[in-house]
Design a protein around this motif. Structure first.
Motif, PDB file in Angstrom:
ATOM      1  N   GLN A 800       0.859  -1.182   0.000  1.00 46.81           N
ATOM      2  CA  GLN A 800       0.000   0.000   0.000  1.00 46.81           C
ATOM      3  C   GLN A 800       0.893   1.229   0.000  1.00 46.81           C
ATOM      4  OE1 GLN A 800      -3.673   0.174   2.390  1.00 46.81           O
ATOM      5  NE2 GLN A 800      -2.809   1.949   3.402  1.00 46.81           N
ATOM      6  N   PRO A 801       0.572   2.236  -0.792  1.00 45.71           N
ATOM      7  CA  PRO A 801       1.476   3.395  -0.888  1.00 45.71           C
ATOM      8  C   PRO A 801       1.401   4.306   0.324  1.00 45.71           C
ATOM      9  CG  PRO A 801      -0.496   3.748  -2.216  1.00 45.71           C
ATOM     10  CD  PRO A 801      -0.577   2.340  -1.704  1.00 45.71           C
ATOM     11  N   GLY A 802       2.552   4.851   0.711  1.00 49.44           N
ATOM     12  CA  GLY A 802       2.616   5.932   1.677  1.00 49.44           C
ATOM     13  C   GLY A 802       2.070   5.602   3.051  1.00 49.44           C
ATOM     14  N   ASP A 803       1.860   6.671   3.805  1.00 50.80           N
ATOM     15  CA  ASP A 803       1.367   6.562   5.182  1.00 50.80           C
ATOM     16  C   ASP A 803      -0.107   6.954   5.217  1.00 50.80           C
ATOM     17  OD1 ASP A 803       1.299   6.267   7.929  1.00 50.80           O
ATOM     18  OD2 ASP A 803       2.030   8.288   8.315  1.00 50.80           O
ATOM     19  N   LEU A 804      -0.912   6.294   4.392  1.00 51.20           N
ATOM     20  CA  LEU A 804      -2.312   6.699   4.276  1.00 51.20           C
ATOM     21  C   LEU A 804      -3.068   6.533   5.588  1.00 51.20           C
ATOM     22  CD1 LEU A 804      -3.182   5.184   0.778  1.00 51.20           C
ATOM     23  CD2 LEU A 804      -2.518   7.512   1.342  1.00 51.20           C
ATOM     24  N   TRP A 805      -2.824   5.437   6.288  1.00 49.61           N
ATOM     25  CA  TRP A 805      -3.513   5.231   7.564  1.00 49.61           C
ATOM     26  C   TRP A 805      -3.069   6.286   8.578  1.00 49.61           C
ATOM     27  CZ3 TRP A 805      -4.102  -0.589   9.203  1.00 49.61           C
ATOM     28  CH2 TRP A 805      -4.767  -1.291   8.175  1.00 49.61           C
ATOM     29  N   GLY A 806      -1.765   6.514   8.630  1.00 47.77           N
ATOM     30  CA  GLY A 806      -1.233   7.457   9.601  1.00 47.77           C
ATOM     31  C   GLY A 806      -1.782   8.857   9.426  1.00 47.77           C
ATOM     32  N   GLU A 807      -2.103   9.220   8.183  1.00 46.83           N
ATOM     33  CA  GLU A 807      -2.629  10.560   7.922  1.00 46.83           C
ATOM     34  C   GLU A 807      -3.959  10.785   8.622  1.00 46.83           C
ATOM     35  OE1 GLU A 807      -1.937  12.637   4.675  1.00 46.83           O
ATOM     36  OE2 GLU A 807      -0.013  11.719   4.306  1.00 46.83           O
ATOM     37  N   LEU A 808      -4.713   9.706   8.822  1.00 47.96           N
ATOM     38  CA  LEU A 808      -6.018   9.834   9.463  1.00 47.96           C
ATOM     39  C   LEU A 808      -6.041   9.237  10.858  1.00 47.96           C
ATOM     40  CD1 LEU A 808      -8.382   8.939   6.475  1.00 47.96           C
ATOM     41  CD2 LEU A 808      -7.879  11.186   7.392  1.00 47.96           C
ATOM     42  N   ALA A 809      -4.909   8.742  11.321  1.00 47.29           N
ATOM     43  CA  ALA A 809      -4.883   8.013  12.592  1.00 47.29           C
ATOM     44  C   ALA A 809      -5.186   8.931  13.764  1.00 47.29           C
ATOM     45  CB  ALA A 809      -3.525   7.351  12.791  1.00 47.29           C
TER      46      ALA A 809
END
Length: 981
Positions: A800-809
């Motif tokens: 999965q690309p990038g820190d997508l989860w972290g951006e909304l965590a």
């Protein structure tokens, strides 16, 4: 003489016009109704208006106010009004006028009419489906297309029934099979494949809004994969659809419900769940029940029942009162409105594997045996404790030195102090250093913190703390008569750090299952006062700590224990007695059989706790007793209850059986009863949609008045009755559909035919449409040889690309709330079938989302199909596809040696199941040469391309050639023919 026009049909020709343009203001909703005119029922539509005129005068359009208003030149008089932003076409005006001239006949909405098996049109076709299709084509002046070639058929059928492409060996076998029933044999083989259940489950997961997270706010992890496994198993075992329905809606209410039936009831626990601080539990309980109503109505009846939550439905015959009467079936679940902080929300059940059941049984038996042995020792141990207490009393009475070279103080405690993350708590000193100053204060944004006596901490007795991520310090002094080494034992669930006289003796920064003596330490005491400092860091929720001295060390009782000893045994509370017993047995008792048994028992209890933490759970339905009351909610608001209601079904549908309890089990049986007009229609329509791209009713989510009229209503009804008569046999229906000539047609079609029938509902040619996102990825993995074919089990996290989860965590440190940071899996889990990809509702898998996969926040029974540049970017750049192309290139090179043209042909055949024609081969060969020249100039670019993905690369193959063939393979994977079936 011109042929007479076919009489208009109200459901097909007129109701859609009225529903789209008139019912909003002239429908069943009395509060919205204008001018006293109601058009959805004939006796109201023909009634005299307040003005004395009549909107509809049967047979007399010139005297009908409706015709006058829809043809009025004056904008103030014309209907629909300008501010409605609706306009009738000339054709629609002509149809309404002609309908009134024909007598303005009404009829019930087609989907509410009871089912009867229509007569099959006269035909020589073996499959009745073809008789209906050919009759419709003849009526439209069209003819069917010829049969598709065998390569096309095996690819189409294998993808449709398993979600995977056929292998070269399977294609060769089918091409060589010249028996008349070769195709039928292929169908039966694929229906028997374990991957059939996975393919069917893919559709059901959308409908069930299945996901691996709760959805709201923090969006942490849940575990519903045991339910997903059950769905796959049910399809593979061909569980009749009526049972499939009943188990999912009310499996928990069946007499003597099995584990399997209870797991199945998780269907209506797949909705989002909230536990946001400050949210109101009752509000979210209402949202969950509304979700169940909407989902159940959509999946089994194709009705937009949610539109009646706040007011009467504007179009369909469902009032707000009826909505909440239906709501009452699902309002009695034993659940909390705010739950799910620790994963699954109640009600839930454990779903252990056979091995876990065996281990649990074995451990429980061993623990029970040890506890029995321990109980048999109790008298002896109690006598030993009495002797010990007597000795201490005698020593005190005679003023002799108490039995201990070491005299510990009571503990002092600082905290727990909340922190953002445990990592911060471990690293931060909080200005606490040795030697500790008990009068020192620590200030932060939450106020002032200091040391406090902690006499409640008894050596040998487990202490419990609670809360979110936090740090706590414990300190005590140990007075020693001489230099001495003291052995101590301690255990905790979380991080721990121990200092003696300012020197760190031990540190652990990970969580562990608690047991009293996880670690033994030797404390090198100096003569005089020694400071023992312990720091505990909690990762979240409850946590335990226990400290004890080795019984072989002569240690005097600390003050809090001495205080218990000073009490007469009869005056001690039960808690005090337990605490004193724990102290004696852990710190004093020198009984090796007991100590050995206690250690073994602690180990077994820890093993059982660890096993329990590993046993998966799944959320299920469970009824409250006594039942919860249901009220009609004004405007659908949780805080505005009006009259109390009882569970029942809408009046427009058949009633519940007389005398049956008004519960979910009765509702489920009602849905699959013979006289229900919707369930079988809706279900066979979605099967048709899966196999032909578009349903007979295009709006598969809406069989109500706003939905599309069936393209072939008699065929739909024949299939619906056949489904019920077959015993709700899903495989029978799938076999019937795919063995029809209509399914086996060539998909080639002239542009004018596509323009005339863009959704191919007439079936003048074979269906051709882009595959679901999951199948596109699975095709790439399968043709590359990377696909891991394991069936079932927990979800996995591929690239999965990038820190997508972290951006909304909520918190970017994944310590407390699960699924906050994306942690990619490795090895075989990277290549599992896509249906097992971890589905986070707030951040759905981005490569699948780009290809129109839904977020799974709500029930979806019809995915949209779009065509955007982003999709091509995913297919050309996503690591999964690049790696798959690399492995395809490697695979064919090993099979075809260095013959480039043969290799390209092989790639093409793997992906689209046919060989390229001369023109296609020429284009691909040219592309290969362009790539080859480019990579010769930049060999590092070739190495970089071949490094994508974690699967090993065959470094014996020429990198430039492999990179060139990889990019050609990517081109082929991106062909329209590759992503369509």
């Amino acid at each position: 003489m011109a042929a007479a026009k076919t009489p208009l049909r109200f459901s097909r020709d007129i109701r859609p016009i009225l529903s789209q343009n008139c019912f909003l203001c002239h429908g069943q909703d009395e509060k919205r109704r204008a001018g006293g005119l109601r058009l959805d029922e004939r006796h109201h539509a023909l009634a005299e208006l307040e003005s004395g005129s009549h909107a509809i005068v049967p047979g007399k359009p010139d005297e009908s106010e409706l015709v006058a208003r829809i043809t009025a030149e004056d904008a103030d008089m014309r209907m629909p009004p300008a501010d409605s932003h609706k306009t009738l076409t000339k054709q629609q005006i002509e149809l309404l006028t002609r309908w009134i001239a024909e007598g303005a006949p009404y009829e019930p909405h087609w989907s509410f009419i009871p089912l009867k098996r229509p007569a099959v049109p006269e035909s020589s076709d073996a499959n009745p489906i073809d008789a209906f299709v050919r009759a419709k084509l003849k009526q439209e002046g069209l003819a069917p297309a010829p049969r598709a070639d065998k390569r096309t058929l095996i690819r189409r059928l294998t993808l449709d029934l398993t979600g995977l492409p056929p292998t070269p060996a399977e294609i060769a076998e089918f091409l060589a099979d010249e028996r008349p029933d070769a195709y039928a044999r292929l169908v039966d083989r694929l229906l028997a494949s374990p991957h059939y259940g996975e393919r069917m489950a893919m559709e059901w997961l959308d409908a069930a809004r299945y996901a691996d997270t709760h959805g709201y706010h923090i969006d942490p992890q849940r575990d519903m994969w045991p339910w997903r496994d059950w769905v796959i198993k049910a399809f593979n075992e061909n569980l009749p659809f009526d049972k499939f329905t009943v188990w999912q809606l009310a499996g928990d209410l069946l007499p003597h419900a099995t584990v399997e039936q209870k797991v199945a009831s998780g269907f209506n626990r797949n909705h989002p769940i909230n536990f946001e601080g400050g949210a109101i539990p009752e509000e979210y309980h209402v949202e969950y029940v509304v979700d169940r109503v909407v989902t159940t109505a959509t999946v089994w009846m194709g009705l937009t029942m949610g539109c009646a939550r706040c007011h009467d439905h504007k179009y369909d015959p469902i009032t707000q009162k009826e909505f909440f009467e239906f709501y009452a079936f699902f309002n009695n679940i034993d659940e909390n409105g705010l739950d799910g902080q620790r994963g699954n929300a109640k009600p839930m059940m454990e779903v252990p594997s056979d091995e876990q059941k065996h281990q649990r049984k074995k451990l429980n038996a061993a623990i029970k045996a040890d506890e029995a042995t321990l109980a048999a020792m109790d008298t002896r141990l109690s006598e030993a404790q009495d002797d010990w207490e007597r000795t201490l009393r005698d020593a005190k009475e005679h003023d002799t030195k108490d039995a201990g070279r070491v005299r510990p103080s009571d503990w002092h405690q600082w905290g727990p102090l909340g922190v953002d993350t445990p990592e911060i708590a471990i690293a931060q000193t909080f200005d606490i250093a040795s030697p500790v100053k008990l009068d020192a204060k620590y200030r932060d944004q939450d106020g002032e913190h200091g040391w406090a006596p902690a006499p409640q901490l008894i050596d040998g007795k487990m202490a419990e703390f609670g809360g979110d991520a936090s740090a706590v310090y414990l300190v005590r002094t140990l007075e020693a008569d001489d230099d001495a080494t003291v052995r101590v034992r301690l255990g905790t669930t979380d991080a721990v750090e121990v200092w003696l006289n300012g020197e760190r003796l031990w540190q652990r920064t990970k969580e562990e299952v608690f047991k009293p003596a996880q670690h033994e330490l030797e404390l090198p005491l100096k003569k005089g006062s020694n400071e023992l400092l312990v720091k505990l860091v909690n990762y979240g929720w409850e946590w335990q700590f226990q400290f004890a001295f080795d019984p072989t060390t002569p240690v005097a009782p600390p003050p809090n224990v001495q205080a218990l000893l000073n009490k007469d045994a009869k005056s001690r509370t039960a808690d005090q007695a337990v605490a004193l017993q724990a102290y004696f047995r852990a710190n004093v008792l020198r009984d090796e059989p007991y100590q050995s048994l206690a250690r073994n028992l602690a180990d077994k209890r820890a093993a059982l706790a660890k096993l329990k933490s590993e046993i998966p759970t799944t959320m299920v339905m469970h009824e409250l007793s006594p039942p919860r009351k249901t009220f009609r909610l004004e405007r659908g608001q949780y805080s505005a209850p009006k009259e109390e209601l009882t569970a029942t079904t809408p009046a427009a549908l058949p009633p519940l059986p007389a005398g049956a309890p008004a519960n979910r089990l009765t509702l489920a049986n009602w849905l699959v009863s013979r006289d229900h007009p919707l369930t079988s229609r809706v279900t066979v329509n979605r099967l048709w949609q899966m196999l032909f791209g578009t349903g007979i009713v295009k709006t598969s989510e809406d069989f109500g008045l706003q939905g599309q009229f069936p393209a072939n209503p008699d065929l739909l009804d024949w299939l619906a009755v056949e489904f019920m008569d077959s015993g709700w046999d899903m495989k029978h229906m799938v076999r019937l559909l795919v063995t029809s000539d209509a399914y086996q047609q060539s998909a080639a079609a002239k542009p004018e035919l596509i323009t005339r029938d863009p959704d191919n509902q007439l079936l003048a040619h074979g269906a051709r449409f882009r595959m679901p996102a999951e199948m596109i990825r699975d095709l790439a993995l399968s043709t590359s040889g990377l696909l891991d074919n394991r069936i079932g089990g927990p979800s996995v996290k591929p690239y999965q690309p990038g820190d997508l989860w972290g951006e909304l965590a909520h918190q970017k440190h994944n310590y407390h709330f699960s699924a906050q940071l994306f942690v990619q899996d490795h090895g075989a889990d990277l290549y599992r079938r896509t249906m097992y990809t971890f589905w986070k509702r707030s951040v759905p898998p981005p490569n699948l989302n780009a290809l129109d996969a839904p977020s799974r926040e709500v029930c979806t029974v019809r995915r949209e199909r779009t065509n955007t540049p982003l999709q091509a970017l995913v297919l050309l750049n996503d690591p999964t596809f690049v790696e798959a192309a690399r492995k395809i290139a490697e695979r064919v090179t090993l099979e075809c040696s260095s013959d480039t043209s043969t290799c390209i042909e092989r790639v093409f055949e793997l992906v689209v199941a046919r060989k390229p024609n001369a023109h296609e081969a020429e284009i691909l060969a040219g592309e290969y040469q362009r790539q080859l020249e480019s990579f010769k100039d930049e060999p590092k670019a070739a190495e970089s391309l071949l490094a994508v993905g974690e699967s090993p690369r065959n470094d014996k193959l020429d990198a430039v050639q492999q990179a060139s063939l990889t990019n050609v393979s990517l081109v082929i994977l991106n062909l329209d023919e590759a992503v369509c079936r």
